[in-house]
Design an enzyme around this catalytic site. Structure first.
Site, PDB file in Angstrom:
ATOM      1  N   GLY A  14      49.468  29.830  85.841  1.00 12.79           N
ATOM      2  CA  GLY A  14      48.131  29.353  86.211  1.00 12.79           C
ATOM      3  C   GLY A  14      46.909  28.999  84.922  1.00 12.79           C
ATOM      4  N   ASN A  16      46.489  26.581  83.304  1.00 12.01           N
ATOM      5  CA  ASN A  16      45.597  25.295  83.457  1.00 12.01           C
ATOM      6  C   ASN A  16      44.550  25.666  84.621  1.00 12.01           C
ATOM      7  OD1 ASN A  16      46.325  22.749  82.128  1.00 12.01           O
ATOM      8  ND2 ASN A  16      48.033  23.661  82.567  1.00 12.01           N
ATOM      9  N   LEU A  97      56.068  16.154  96.089  1.00 19.04           N
ATOM     10  CA  LEU A  97      55.230  16.121  97.521  1.00 19.04           C
ATOM     11  C   LEU A  97      55.746  14.568  98.014  1.00 19.04           C
ATOM     12  CD1 LEU A  97      51.732  17.144  96.239  1.00 19.04           C
ATOM     13  CD2 LEU A  97      53.456  18.210  97.571  1.00 19.04           C
ATOM     14  N   HIS A 113      51.523  17.143  83.128  1.00 20.34           N
ATOM     15  CA  HIS A 113      52.831  17.355  82.733  1.00 20.34           C
ATOM     16  C   HIS A 113      52.959  17.238  81.308  1.00 20.34           C
ATOM     17  CE1 HIS A 113      57.258  17.000  82.966  1.00 20.34           C
ATOM     18  NE2 HIS A 113      57.394  16.123  81.987  1.00 20.34           N
TER      19      HIS A 113
HETATM   20  C1  GAR Z   1      51.987  23.144  82.608  1.00 21.87           C
HETATM   21  O1  GAR Z   1      52.544  23.181  81.414  1.00 21.87           O
HETATM   22  C2  GAR Z   1      52.308  21.838  83.341  1.00 21.87           C
HETATM   23  O2  GAR Z   1      52.388  20.679  82.257  1.00 21.87           O
HETATM   24  C3  GAR Z   1      53.613  22.005  83.703  1.00 21.87           C
HETATM   25  O3  GAR Z   1      53.880  23.370  84.282  1.00 21.87           O
HETATM   26  C4  GAR Z   1      53.100  24.035  83.496  1.00 21.87           C
HETATM   27  C5  GAR Z   1      52.096  25.105  84.173  1.00 21.87           C
HETATM   28  O4  GAR Z   1      51.485  25.865  83.417  1.00 21.87           O
HETATM   29  N1  GAR Z   1      54.190  21.127  84.992  1.00 21.87           N
HETATM   30  C6  GAR Z   1      55.200  20.519  84.975  1.00 21.87           C
HETATM   31  O5  GAR Z   1      56.099  20.519  84.030  1.00 21.87           O
HETATM   32  C7  GAR Z   1      55.165  19.454  85.956  1.00 21.87           C
HETATM   33  N2  GAR Z   1      56.257  18.664  85.863  1.00 21.87           N
HETATM   34  P1  GAR Z   1      50.375  26.834  83.933  1.00 21.87           P
HETATM   35  O6  GAR Z   1      50.813  27.489  85.149  1.00 21.87           O
HETATM   36  O7  GAR Z   1      50.052  27.956  82.970  1.00 21.87           O
HETATM   37  O8  GAR Z   1      49.250  25.895  84.059  1.00 21.87           O
END
Ligand code: GAR
Length: 198
Positions: A14, A16, A97, A113
């Site tokens: 989490g 982001n 989704l 991503h």
């Molecule tokens: C992020 O780095 C995002 O880019 C990636 O998951 C991470 C979540 O981090 N998403 C993907 O790879 C989607 N294919 P967070 O939970 O610390 O925000």
């Protein structure tokens, strides 16, 4: 001020989500976090929701690994609609989704991503970039469609790959870029939402 009602979906730590909530709290982002939902019961993103006093829920994902059962996706739509969500923000939500969500929120679901899409969709994209011998990678915010890490690109930021990078050091640098790019991309939705005629 008209604040964009957002719902955040995530499966993991989490970071982001935290940055988005911090930017809302500081008044930088004209959004209103209505609900945070995770398909993982003990995901730290749910602790962050509680820390920021945002409504939150665990969505039991059912029997599939990479998607939700259709009835469960319908339930997700209902939860988001009940919370009055206008923009759905995927922040590390590790499931694809399908029709129920995509039809309920057309061009209103965005994802971040950790690669310069269309390069390196899928899991651990920073490792893919390292293994491919790239000299730069980055992160992408895009509209969500029915394919993995696919859909119209909204914004990208490049991140250099340094000679002595490990997967960990590169991932950390990409996440630093994500934490700037995602709130900035959401801010543009906020401006459109608050603007005339919307
Ligand atoms: C992020 O780095 C995002 O880019 C990636 O998951 C991470 C979540 O981090 N998403 C993907 O790879 C989607 N294919 P967070 O939970 O610390 O925000």
């Amino acid at each position: 001020m008209k604040r964009l009602p957002v719902g955040i979906l995530g499966s993991g730590k989490g970071s982001n989500c935290r940055v988005i909530l911090e930017r809302i709290r500081s008044g930088d982002l004209a959004a209103d976090a209505r609900v945070i939902i995770s398909d993982v019961l003990d995901a730290p993103i749910l602790d962050i929701a509680r820390e920021f006093s945002v409504a939150n829920a665990y969505l039991p994902p059912g029997r599939f690994r990479t998607r939700l059962e259709p009835e469960i996706e319908e339930a997700l739509v209902k939860m988001l609609r009940q919370a009055g969500v206008h923009l759905v923000v995927l922040a590390g939500f590790m499931r694809v989704l399908h029709a129920p969500m995509l039809n309920a929120f057309p061009r209103r679901i965005i994802n971040i991503h950790p690669a310069l899409l269309p390069k390196f969709p899928g899991l651990e994209a920073w490792k893919q970039a390292l293994a491919a011998g790239e000299i730069a990678t980055g992160c992408t915010v895009h509209f969500v469609d029915e394919k993995i890490d696919h859909g119209q690109i909204i914004a990208q930021r490049e991140v250099p790959i340094l000679p002595h990078d490990t997967p960990e050091s590169l991932h950390a640098r990409i996440q630093g870029a994500e934490h700037q790019l995602y709130p900035a991309a959401i801010a543009e939705f906020c401006e459109k939402y608050a603007g005339p005629g919307l």
